[in-house]
Design an enzyme around this catalytic site. Structure first.
Site, short mmCIF file in Angstrom:
data_model
loop_
_atom_site.label_atom_id
_atom_site.label_comp_id
_atom_site.label_asym_id
_atom_site.label_seq_id
_atom_site.Cartn_x
_atom_site.Cartn_y
_atom_site.Cartn_z
N ASN A 182 0.72 -1.17 0.03
CA ASN A 182 0.02 -0.04 0.07
C ASN A 182 1.07 1.11 0.12
O ASN A 182 1.52 1.65 1.07
CB ASN A 182 -0.69 -0.08 1.21
N LYS A 190 0.26 4.31 -0.25
CA LYS A 190 -0.41 5.42 0.44
C LYS A 190 -0.30 6.88 -0.70
O LYS A 190 -0.11 6.42 -1.66
CB LYS A 190 -0.03 5.55 1.80
N HIS A 197 -9.37 1.18 4.81
CA HIS A 197 -8.16 1.17 5.52
C HIS A 197 -8.35 2.38 6.76
O HIS A 197 -9.22 3.25 6.61
CB HIS A 197 -7.13 1.97 4.49
N GLU A 204 -6.68 4.66 7.69
CA GLU A 204 -6.41 6.08 7.52
C GLU A 204 -7.67 6.83 6.88
O GLU A 204 -8.14 7.90 7.00
CB GLU A 204 -5.22 6.38 6.50
N GLU A 225 -5.44 -5.19 10.35
CA GLU A 225 -4.51 -4.05 10.65
C GLU A 225 -4.83 -3.62 11.82
O GLU A 225 -5.50 -2.47 11.93
CB GLU A 225 -4.64 -3.09 9.75
N GLY A 232 2.28 1.97 10.95
CA GLY A 232 3.19 3.13 10.76
C GLY A 232 3.99 3.58 12.05
O GLY A 232 4.58 4.60 12.20
N SER A 287 3.19 -2.43 10.08
CA SER A 287 4.68 -2.32 10.68
C SER A 287 5.49 -3.83 10.22
O SER A 287 6.33 -4.21 10.68
CB SER A 287 4.94 -2.14 11.95
P1 PGA Z 1 2.75 0.20 7.58
O1 PGA Z 1 1.22 0.30 6.99
O2 PGA Z 1 3.29 -1.31 7.13
O3 PGA Z 1 3.59 1.34 7.39
O4 PGA Z 1 2.58 0.19 9.17
C1 PGA Z 1 0.42 -0.92 6.95
C2 PGA Z 1 -0.89 -0.17 6.18
O5 PGA Z 1 -1.39 0.72 6.44
O6 PGA Z 1 -1.46 -1.11 5.33
#
Ligand code: PGA
Length: 252
Positions: A9, A11, A97, A99, A169, A175, A215
């Protein structure tokens, strides 16, 4: 059909030029990997979906969208429809997601509409969900995950599940550098599979791919992926570097 999946992803990262470079690098680095039953997916930003799709031709890379609007078309300034994605050869969309939920106000109701619109347009869905830190601390994580799935997906019939991939997730792991332990991931994935079995059938439960996200890095991927109910990962930060993304693919 349940398959192993490593999905990047991206982003809001990588401009046009950088997208071309990274797709080329990934294409080259996975060329000789024995991928067997493993799908390699990348999700660049909307404006770069076309070029990424073009550059990923003749490779195992699948290019998918990070989001879409639920309406067919109309006065929705700044939005992109399912049909528009299909028209440029995109066949899968990430929905839900965290976010999108926290920064852009996407509720379970909106997500239900998006899920329905995606399926009507024959798009496959990578559906994300997961609890907040406070939910886990107050021991509500199973309850929260259950309600997220029930509210947005459990109105679907069993056949629709042929087009759905789940991505657990935990928000506290996205993140942040903090990863769920492999045991925490397995415990939740097993819980999710059980929910699918109870609501639908053992076949639906067994055939649905459940990814872990939050992560995932080259240093922890192998241990997480080794868990029985973890079918792969949704990777944010580590999907932006070809070495890291390739190492994660190799770990599956
Ligand atoms: P990350 O993000 O691997 O940077 O923690 C995962 C995601 O948001 O899908």
């Amino acid at each position: 059909m349940r398959s192993k999946i490593v999905a990047g992803n991206w982003k809001m990262n990588k401009n046009y030029k950088e997208t071309k470079v990274l797709v080329k690098e990934i294409k080259k680095s996975i060329k000789r990997l024995p991928l067997d039953n493993t799908r390699v997916i990348i999700a660049p930003t909307f404006v770069n979906l076309s070029i990424a799709t073009k550059r990923a031709e003749k490779s195992a890379i699948e290019v998918v969208a990070q989001n879409m609007h639920q309406a067919t078309n109309g006065a929705y300034t700044g939005e992109v429809s399912a049909e528009m994605l299909k028209s440029i050869g995109v066949n899968t969309v990430i929905l839900g997601h965290s976010e999108r939920r926290t920064l852009f106000g996407e509720t379970d109701k909106i997500l239900t509409e998006k899920v329905n619109a995606a399926l009507e347009n024959e798009l496959e869905i990578i559906f994300c969900f997961g609890e907040l830190l406070e939910d886990r601390k107050s021991d509500k994580h199973f309850e929260v995950v259950k309600s997220q799935l029930e509210n947005a997906l459990f109105h679907l019939d069993a056949l629709a599940w042929n087009h759905i991939v789940l991505a657990y997730e935990p928000v506290w792991a996205i993140g942040t550098g903090e990863t769920a332990t492999p045991e925490q991931a397995q415990e939740m994935h097993a819980f999710i599979r059980k929910l699918l079995q109870e609501k639908y059938t053992t076949v639906v439960a067994d055939n649905t791919s459940i990814l872990y996200g939050g992560s995932v890095k080259p240093t922890n991927a192998e241990e997480i992926f080794s868990k029985e109910d973890v079918d792969g990962g949704l990777i944010g930060g580590a999907s932006l570097k070809v070495e890291d993304f390739t190492a994660i693919i190799k770990a599956i």
